[in-house]
Design a protein around this motif. Structure first.
Motif, short mmCIF file in Angstrom:
data_model
loop_
_atom_site.label_atom_id
_atom_site.label_comp_id
_atom_site.label_asym_id
_atom_site.label_seq_id
_atom_site.Cartn_x
_atom_site.Cartn_y
_atom_site.Cartn_z
N GLY A 165 0.81 -1.22 0.00
CA GLY A 165 0.00 0.00 0.00
C GLY A 165 0.84 1.26 0.00
N VAL A 166 1.93 1.26 0.76
CA VAL A 166 2.81 2.43 0.81
C VAL A 166 3.39 2.71 -0.57
N ILE A 167 3.90 1.67 -1.22
CA ILE A 167 4.47 1.85 -2.57
C ILE A 167 3.41 2.34 -3.54
N THR A 168 2.23 1.73 -3.49
CA THR A 168 1.15 2.11 -4.40
C THR A 168 0.69 3.54 -4.16
N LEU A 169 0.47 3.91 -2.90
CA LEU A 169 0.00 5.26 -2.59
C LEU A 169 1.04 6.32 -2.95
N PHE A 170 2.32 6.04 -2.67
CA PHE A 170 3.36 6.99 -3.06
C PHE A 170 3.38 7.15 -4.58
N ALA A 171 3.28 6.04 -5.31
CA ALA A 171 3.30 6.10 -6.77
C ALA A 171 2.13 6.92 -7.31
N LEU A 172 0.95 6.68 -6.77
CA LEU A 172 -0.23 7.43 -7.23
C LEU A 172 -0.13 8.91 -6.87
N TYR A 173 0.33 9.20 -5.66
CA TYR A 173 0.47 10.59 -5.23
C TYR A 173 1.51 11.33 -6.08
N VAL A 174 2.64 10.69 -6.30
CA VAL A 174 3.71 11.32 -7.09
C VAL A 174 3.24 11.56 -8.51
N LEU A 175 2.54 10.60 -9.07
CA LEU A 175 2.01 10.77 -10.43
C LEU A 175 1.00 11.91 -10.49
N TYR A 176 0.10 11.95 -9.53
CA TYR A 176 -0.88 13.04 -9.47
C TYR A 176 -0.19 14.39 -9.34
N ASP A 177 0.81 14.48 -8.45
CA ASP A 177 1.53 15.73 -8.24
C ASP A 177 2.27 16.15 -9.52
N LEU A 181 9.92 13.89 -8.97
CA LEU A 181 9.11 12.68 -9.12
C LEU A 181 9.95 11.45 -8.80
N ARG A 182 11.14 11.38 -9.36
CA ARG A 182 12.02 10.23 -9.12
C ARG A 182 12.41 10.12 -7.65
N GLN A 183 12.73 11.25 -7.03
CA GLN A 183 13.14 11.21 -5.63
C GLN A 183 11.98 10.80 -4.73
N SER A 184 10.81 11.35 -4.96
CA SER A 184 9.66 11.01 -4.12
C SER A 184 9.25 9.55 -4.32
N LEU A 185 9.26 9.10 -5.55
CA LEU A 185 8.92 7.71 -5.82
C LEU A 185 9.95 6.78 -5.20
N GLY A 186 11.22 7.15 -5.28
CA GLY A 186 12.28 6.36 -4.66
C GLY A 186 12.10 6.25 -3.16
N ARG A 187 11.72 7.36 -2.52
CA ARG A 187 11.47 7.33 -1.06
C ARG A 187 10.32 6.38 -0.72
N GLY A 188 9.27 6.43 -1.52
CA GLY A 188 8.13 5.55 -1.30
C GLY A 188 8.49 4.08 -1.47
N ILE A 189 9.30 3.79 -2.48
CA ILE A 189 9.74 2.41 -2.70
C ILE A 189 10.61 1.94 -1.55
N LEU A 190 11.53 2.81 -1.11
CA LEU A 190 12.39 2.44 0.02
C LEU A 190 11.57 2.13 1.27
N LEU A 191 10.60 2.97 1.57
CA LEU A 191 9.77 2.75 2.75
C LEU A 191 8.97 1.46 2.61
N GLY A 192 8.40 1.24 1.44
CA GLY A 192 7.65 0.01 1.19
C GLY A 192 8.52 -1.23 1.29
N LEU A 193 9.76 -1.14 0.79
CA LEU A 193 10.68 -2.27 0.89
C LEU A 193 10.99 -2.63 2.34
N GLU A 194 11.11 -1.62 3.18
CA GLU A 194 11.37 -1.88 4.60
C GLU A 194 10.22 -2.69 5.22
N PHE A 195 8.99 -2.35 4.89
CA PHE A 195 7.84 -3.11 5.40
C PHE A 195 7.85 -4.53 4.85
N LEU A 196 8.18 -4.68 3.56
CA LEU A 196 8.20 -6.01 2.95
C LEU A 196 9.28 -6.90 3.56
N ILE A 197 10.44 -6.32 3.85
CA ILE A 197 11.50 -7.09 4.51
C ILE A 197 11.05 -7.53 5.90
#
Length: 116
Positions: free
Chosen positions: A22-34, A52-68
């Motif tokens: 959800g974190v990765i998905t929401l960050f991706a949608l928010y960044v795209l909207y922005d 866009l790249r930096q914000s999306l990267g932060r969202g992916i990093l946060l999501g990866l931490e939850f997945l790990i």
């Protein structure tokens, strides 16, 4: 007691995994909207792309931490065998490598390098 821990841990792992997705998905949608909103306002496209790249990267990093975290909980509490620990080690290594490369991509330096 052991019979109670495994289902609870599996449920917790699934919940944390869902949060990561959800974190990765929401960050991706928010960044795209922005980005779309900023393009429509005729802002400079290069700065939009970089942010866009930096914000999306932060969202992916946060999501990866939850997945790990979810993988660790599931492996340790639900299905602890040498095979699953080996698979977990490989998954954690891959995700750690992804995290490091994303961090370098976003900041332009290794995480252990100090602030300039």
């Amino acid at each position: 007691m052991i019979d109670f821990i495994a289902p609870v841990a599996a449920w917790c792992a699934a919940l944390i995994e869902t949060i990561g997705i959800g974190v990765i998905t929401l960050f991706a949608l928010y960044v795209l909207y922005d980005a779309i909103a900023r393009i429509l306002k005729k802002e400079e496209s290069e700065s939009i792309f970089q942010e866009l790249r930096q914000s999306l990267g932060r969202g992916i990093l946060l999501g990866l931490e939850f997945l790990i975290a979810s993988d660790i909980i599931y492996t340790v509490a639900v299905e602890l065998t040498f095979e699953t620990v080996g698979v977990l080690a490989i998954v954690v290594l891959i995700r750690t490598f992804l995290s490091l490369t994303l961090e370098v991509e976003m900041s332009g330096k290794w995480p252990w390098q100090g602030q300039p």
